[in-house]
Design a protein around this motif. Sequence first.
Motif, mmCIF file in Angstrom:
data_model
loop_
_atom_site.group_PDB
_atom_site.id
_atom_site.type_symbol
_atom_site.label_atom_id
_atom_site.label_comp_id
_atom_site.label_asym_id
_atom_site.label_seq_id
_atom_site.Cartn_x
_atom_site.Cartn_y
_atom_site.Cartn_z
ATOM 1 N N ARG A 59 31.069 15.909 -3.035
ATOM 2 C CA ARG A 59 30.172 14.975 -3.730
ATOM 3 C C ARG A 59 29.077 14.469 -2.800
ATOM 4 O O ARG A 59 27.896 14.427 -3.164
ATOM 5 C CB ARG A 59 30.983 13.786 -4.292
ATOM 6 C CG ARG A 59 30.128 12.803 -5.095
ATOM 7 C CD ARG A 59 29.682 13.416 -6.385
ATOM 8 N NE ARG A 59 28.660 12.630 -7.062
ATOM 9 C CZ ARG A 59 27.365 12.887 -7.033
ATOM 10 N NH1 ARG A 59 26.897 13.909 -6.329
ATOM 11 N NH2 ARG A 59 26.509 12.140 -7.706
ATOM 12 N N LEU A 60 29.449 14.068 -1.594
ATOM 13 C CA LEU A 60 28.469 13.545 -0.646
ATOM 14 C C LEU A 60 27.489 14.634 -0.206
ATOM 15 O O LEU A 60 26.277 14.402 -0.126
ATOM 16 C CB LEU A 60 29.178 12.942 0.574
ATOM 17 C CG LEU A 60 30.023 11.693 0.309
ATOM 18 C CD1 LEU A 60 30.772 11.285 1.578
ATOM 19 C CD2 LEU A 60 29.162 10.536 -0.180
ATOM 20 N N TYR A 61 28.009 15.828 0.071
ATOM 21 C CA TYR A 61 27.132 16.926 0.487
ATOM 22 C C TYR A 61 26.142 17.272 -0.623
ATOM 23 O O TYR A 61 24.955 17.513 -0.366
ATOM 24 C CB TYR A 61 27.959 18.161 0.853
ATOM 25 C CG TYR A 61 27.109 19.392 1.057
ATOM 26 C CD1 TYR A 61 26.295 19.510 2.180
ATOM 27 C CD2 TYR A 61 27.079 20.409 0.104
ATOM 28 C CE1 TYR A 61 25.481 20.629 2.357
ATOM 29 C CE2 TYR A 61 26.283 21.524 0.273
ATOM 30 C CZ TYR A 61 25.475 21.624 1.403
ATOM 31 O OH TYR A 61 24.666 22.716 1.571
ATOM 32 N N ALA A 62 26.619 17.307 -1.869
ATOM 33 C CA ALA A 62 25.745 17.652 -2.987
ATOM 34 C C ALA A 62 24.631 16.623 -3.162
ATOM 35 O O ALA A 62 23.495 16.987 -3.498
ATOM 36 C CB ALA A 62 26.565 17.761 -4.271
ATOM 37 N N MET A 63 24.928 15.345 -2.928
ATOM 38 C CA MET A 63 23.894 14.317 -3.052
ATOM 39 C C MET A 63 22.765 14.564 -2.055
ATOM 40 O O MET A 63 21.595 14.366 -2.362
ATOM 41 C CB MET A 63 24.503 12.925 -2.834
ATOM 42 C CG MET A 63 25.424 12.490 -3.955
ATOM 43 S SD MET A 63 26.055 10.807 -3.747
ATOM 44 C CE MET A 63 24.581 9.856 -4.199
ATOM 45 N N HIS A 64 23.119 15.023 -0.850
ATOM 46 C CA HIS A 64 22.092 15.335 0.150
ATOM 47 C C HIS A 64 21.381 16.648 -0.201
ATOM 48 O O HIS A 64 20.149 16.719 -0.171
ATOM 49 C CB HIS A 64 22.721 15.437 1.534
ATOM 50 C CG HIS A 64 21.775 15.904 2.594
ATOM 51 N ND1 HIS A 64 20.611 15.231 2.912
ATOM 52 C CD2 HIS A 64 21.804 17.006 3.398
ATOM 53 C CE1 HIS A 64 19.967 15.882 3.868
ATOM 54 N NE2 HIS A 64 20.668 16.968 4.179
#
Length: 372
Positions: free
Chosen positions: A245-250
């Motif tokens: 989730r965090l990687y996708a936001m970036h």
Amino acid sequence: KVDSKYTKLTVPRLRGACKKRRLEQSGLKGDLIARLERNDQECSSGSSSASSSASSSASSLLPYGGDITEAMRHKDATAIRVLMQNRSQGSLAPPLPSKPPPAAASTSISQCPICNEARADVEVLEHSSPKGDISNHAACGECLSSMVSTGSSCPWCRDEVVWKSLYGYLDEFKSDIDRAGVRGDHQSLANLLAHWQEFEMTRSKSDLAAFAKDLITDSSLASHVSRGINRRSPWVRDSAGLWMRLYAMHADGEVTELNDAEASRLSAVCEASLDIFESDHGGHEDFVAALYDQACAALLSALFSGSATVTLASLAKRAGRLCVDVFDRFYSNKVGAKAEVRNRLNIEYVTAVQELVWGSAEADLISTKFFT
């Protein structure tokens, strides 16, 4: 310049919401007392019920009868938050609604510009990017609670408020990651994503971006993550959904201004969570279901908060293929293994992401493998 028409429309609406909130709280309190009194009467008469009946009764108190798919279909963020919190606690009893900490009491009485009541807890709203004089952009504790619960922006300047509760939640979340990682507690690590879902369903996009960026750039958490990557620690695998989730936001441009080291570490921990699963999936077929459930949960969080889903859909498909490959390598000949994975998979999640991840039911490797 303040849009007077906007203010005239918005402030009365907030006043009405506050009044409605008071009535709802009053009704909730009365209903709770009535339920407790009925329960006391049942206990005093010596009546008892089977655990299945109790579970059914508790489930009926949940929004949509506990059916999260129905809540998602209606895009009811409040109901989804309650159901996800309920699942993460492992209890059928509906949790009491959370309330942000009250604002610090003031020594002087002043009038709240939203509800027009004389209160001792009226404070200026914190703004993410204040412009001009905001000294009169204030709210009492009760109105602030109503604004937090609805994700409202400042009614005078339209700026999104940086809620104080965000930072308390952030510190607690960091501690949860650290504690779960040290213990290697599989369930606690998986529940991290449920906590994230609860947050994502109830906050604005600017809150989500600020929260995610603070997590990614936190120095103590960064050290912990780096050690996990270097040691190929199982806790990285067991919290895969959060890193996806965090990687996708970036990757999708929702979290910006990361330096090279931060961006590289974020990409590395996302890759490591899948690589570790491929080489050391955990030694039981339950881990196959757990990984795909986490990938689906991360994607659904983004979908229902209106965030980008391109990167997460790709990661979920990759996770699905890995799950099928690991199952075929280790459990294809194990009696009952397929049924165990099928029972562990959340069919509501599998169905909800099918079109987005695979394009069709026929192309869905997970559905084909475990449900046909």
